[in-house]
Enzyme design. Structure first.
Site, PDB file in Angstrom:
ATOM      1  N   LYS A  33       0.830  -1.079   0.116  1.00  0.00           N
ATOM      2  CA  LYS A  33       0.076   0.091   0.058  1.00  0.00           C
ATOM      3  C   LYS A  33       0.870   1.218  -0.061  1.00  0.00           C
ATOM      4  O   LYS A  33       1.981   1.260   0.764  1.00  0.00           O
ATOM      5  CB  LYS A  33      -0.794  -0.129   1.267  1.00  0.00           C
ATOM      6  CG  LYS A  33      -1.954   1.173   1.168  1.00  0.00           C
ATOM      7  CD  LYS A  33      -2.840   0.620   2.541  1.00  0.00           C
ATOM      8  CE  LYS A  33      -4.075   1.801   2.749  1.00  0.00           C
ATOM      9  NZ  LYS A  33      -4.749   1.694   3.898  1.00  0.00           N
ATOM     10  N   SER A  68      -9.960   1.590   3.004  1.00  0.00           N
ATOM     11  CA  SER A  68      -8.794   2.463   2.099  1.00  0.00           C
ATOM     12  C   SER A  68      -7.770   1.539   1.438  1.00  0.00           C
ATOM     13  O   SER A  68      -7.394   2.007   0.273  1.00  0.00           O
ATOM     14  CB  SER A  68      -8.118   3.507   2.865  1.00  0.00           C
ATOM     15  OG  SER A  68      -7.112   2.993   3.840  1.00  0.00           O
ATOM     16  N   SER A 115      -9.797  -0.745   7.085  1.00  0.00           N
ATOM     17  CA  SER A 115      -9.175  -0.748   5.861  1.00  0.00           C
ATOM     18  C   SER A 115      -8.600  -1.629   5.261  1.00  0.00           C
ATOM     19  O   SER A 115      -8.428  -1.628   4.013  1.00  0.00           O
ATOM     20  CB  SER A 115      -8.420   0.667   5.870  1.00  0.00           C
ATOM     21  OG  SER A 115      -8.864   2.218   5.719  1.00  0.00           O
TER      22      SER A 115
END
Lengths: 95, 491
Positions: free
Chosen positions: B79, B154, B178
């Protein structure tokens, strides 16, 4: 909880954010609706409840004060928008 | 079956037995990415050159019979809010568009030590603030199961990358769900470890008392493999826990006979998606058949979790994001008239609307005259929420509930209503507030063919037990092996 344009401007200033007139309108509306939702916390009696920030039992974490290598100076400065010598360069702070 | 469709442990065996070379496999993976990524948009940065170099290096090690790491040759996506040395880390924000970290996050260092191959940096909601990955300043990631739907967020880029077979596994991060929520929406496995289980060093800070790095994988055993690598004590994170890391793969198949599963009544009320409800009910029947006992429990403060979260997380965010001032890294506005003007214009230009909204909300909750009413109040209710879990875990070994109240929703559907978006995290947020671990695994499909995720929550540091419980279900079902049928335009 209704929040007005003046308050929005006050918080924006605390946040070092400048809003356009359009953003101000939008945030008045959106933050008011979020804060109204948050109001529901007030229906709970928390008189005798302690606040909690960390869920693990954390106390001060100490270590021996020993010299260790750190990130090198060129690496520290490499992402800076403006530098001079071994310093970060910014506009004049004191008039 | 095409090579990139195998799991990490299967590929690991093929590599170590020299059935395939790392270089050939990595080529295969990048071919896949090139062909399908234009339709998914999971990555912000693709790391092909370094990945190929690394693959050759590991092939040479294997050829020379040198020791190789636990993740030797396995492609992993990271990420883009996790720092990677010499590789862009943007947090999907314009303010960090040019940021190249001079150091690796603890978890990235661990990946490299175990010879993993970083294929790229994945898309996210700016600074991990969102539940759909629509808040990225760069691109909108699409759900591989339906390109008109969001992948969740996210960590939407990480979940989509694994679901679309761009990488065998991925790292994501959690503050309020997330990792688990996008894993559920993309039909993959996601773990949010106990707070302190994994070092936050090098994870760009959002809500420091909530943040944790998590794993995304194709199945439960791969999750165990990856968690084992990234978990552990780190001197650089003073909230990192000095608790031994067990071998998560060892005895993962020990079964669940006699397990007591708690079903929180508060999670199964209100407007509830019928497909999600049915998938969960069916899953519980499987657990009962395997020898578990299903027990009704209550988590009475559940309905306050989202309100508490948006005070606590944003208060912490407003402080953490004060560092973006245009001085040491990232964007700086042009020709400022003074220092305050530089701060204000830099931040106004660099942050997107959701980030601005949250910083402002956080500063409001911490500001003079409002601190007691908001931040202090929320911190107290947070304690009540943690107490709910403590009480529940005296009666049961784990808690099972949906990961998300709905399957993947359409792109744009919730984008204009922040509050509605916040409520998509209603089932995941409580675990972050209480610091407990959770795992989301695939447990069914909606009528439209979208994946449904089931969440298993456990006591602090009981990830190993969660993995055993998850594996017991996975072994009985085939939801995790189903693949999205990609309708791609460019072949």
């Amino acid at each position: 909880m209704k929040i007005d344009k003046e308050e929005i401007e006050y918080i924006a200033n605390l946040s070092r954010i400048r809003l356009t007139e359009q953003e101000r309108e939008l945030f008045v509306h959106q933050l008011s609706s979020i804060l109204s939702y948050i109001e529901k916390l007030n229906t709970l009696d928390t008189e005798n409840v302690k606040p909690m920030a960390y869920t693990n039992k954390v106390s001060n974490v100490f270590r021996e004060d020993e010299l260790e290598p750190s990130i090198s100076l060129p690496d520290v400065l490499i992402n800076a928008p403006a530098t001079k010598g071994c310093f970060f360069k910014v506009p004049k702070v004191i008039e | 079956m095409r090579l990139f469709e195998f799991t990490a442990l299967q590929i690991k065996n093929k590599i170590l037995s020299k059935e395939i070379s790392v270089s050939d496999f990595i080529k295969n993976v990048f071919d896949r990415i090139k062909r399908v990524e234009p339709n998914i948009q999971a990555f912000i940065t693709i790391n092909e050159e370094e990945a190929i170099k690394k693959a050759i290096e590991i092939d040479r090690k294997i050829e020379n019979k040198e020791n190789v790491g636990l993740l030797a040759g396995l492609p992993i996506a990271v990420k883009d809010n996790i720092c990677t040395k010499n590789l862009y880390t943007t947090c999907a924000s314009k303010i960090l568009k040019t940021f190249i970290p001079p150091y690796d996050a603890f978890v990235v260092k661990r990946l490299r030590e175990e010879d993993a191959i970083i294929v790229g940096k994945t898309n996210l909601d700016e600074f991990a603030m969102g539940s759909s990955t629509e808040n990225s300043s760069y691109k909108i990631t699409r759900n591989p199961w339906n390109l008109e739907c969001v992948p969740g967020g996210s960590s939407g880029g990480s979940a989509a990358a694994v679901a679309a077979d761009f990488s065998l596994m991925a790292l994501g991060s959690e503050t309020g769900g997330s990792v688990r929520q996008p894993a559920a929406l993309c039909g993959v496995v996601g773990i949010k470890p106990t707070y302190g289980r994994v070092s936050r060093y090098g994870l760009v800070a959002f809500g420091s008392s909530l943040d944790q790095v998590g794993t995304v994988s194709k199945d439960v055993r791969d999750a165990a493999l990856l968690l084992g690598v990234i978990a552990g004590y780190d001197l650089h994170d003073s909230t990192s826990a000095n608790v031994p890391v067990p071998d998560y793969l060892d005895r993962i198949d020990s079964g669940i006979d006699g397990l007591r599963i708690g079903i929180p009544k508060e999670y199964f009320t209100g407007s509830f998606n019928a497909d999600v409800n049915k998938a969960l009910k069916d899953a519980l029947k499987i657990y009962e058949r395997l020898g578990a006992q299903v027990v009704d429990i209550s988590l009475p403060h559940t309905e306050y979790a989202v309100a508490v979260y948006y005070i606590v997380a944003n208060a912490e965010a407003s402080s953490n994001l004060a560092r973006y001032d245009g001085v040491r890294y990232g964007h700086r506005t042009s020709k400022p008239s003074g220092i305050i003007d530089m701060y204000c214009r830099t931040r106004s230009e660099g942050f997107g609307n959701e980030v601005k909204r949250r910083i402002m909300l956080g500063n409001y909750a911490l500001s003079s005259g409002y601190y007691d009413a908001y931040y202090l109040k929320a911190s107290k209710v947070r304690n009540l929420i943690k107490n709910d879990f403590d009480a529940a875990f005296e009666k049961v070994d784990c808690i099972i509930c949906p990961t998300s109240p709905v399957p993947a929703f359409k792109i744009g559907e919730r984008a204009n209503n922040p509050l509605e978006m916040y409520l998509s995290d209603i089932y995941t947020i409580p675990a972050n507030l209480a610091g407990i671990p959770g795992i989301s695994i695939p447990c069914g499909f909606s009528e439209e063919g979208l994946p449904i995720g089931m969440q298993i929550l456990g006591k602090h540091f009981e990830e190993k037990k969660l993995l055993q419980i998850a594996y017991a279900f996975e072994r009985e079902t085939d939801f995790h092996v189903k693949k999205p049928v990609l309708k791609i335009s460019s072949m």
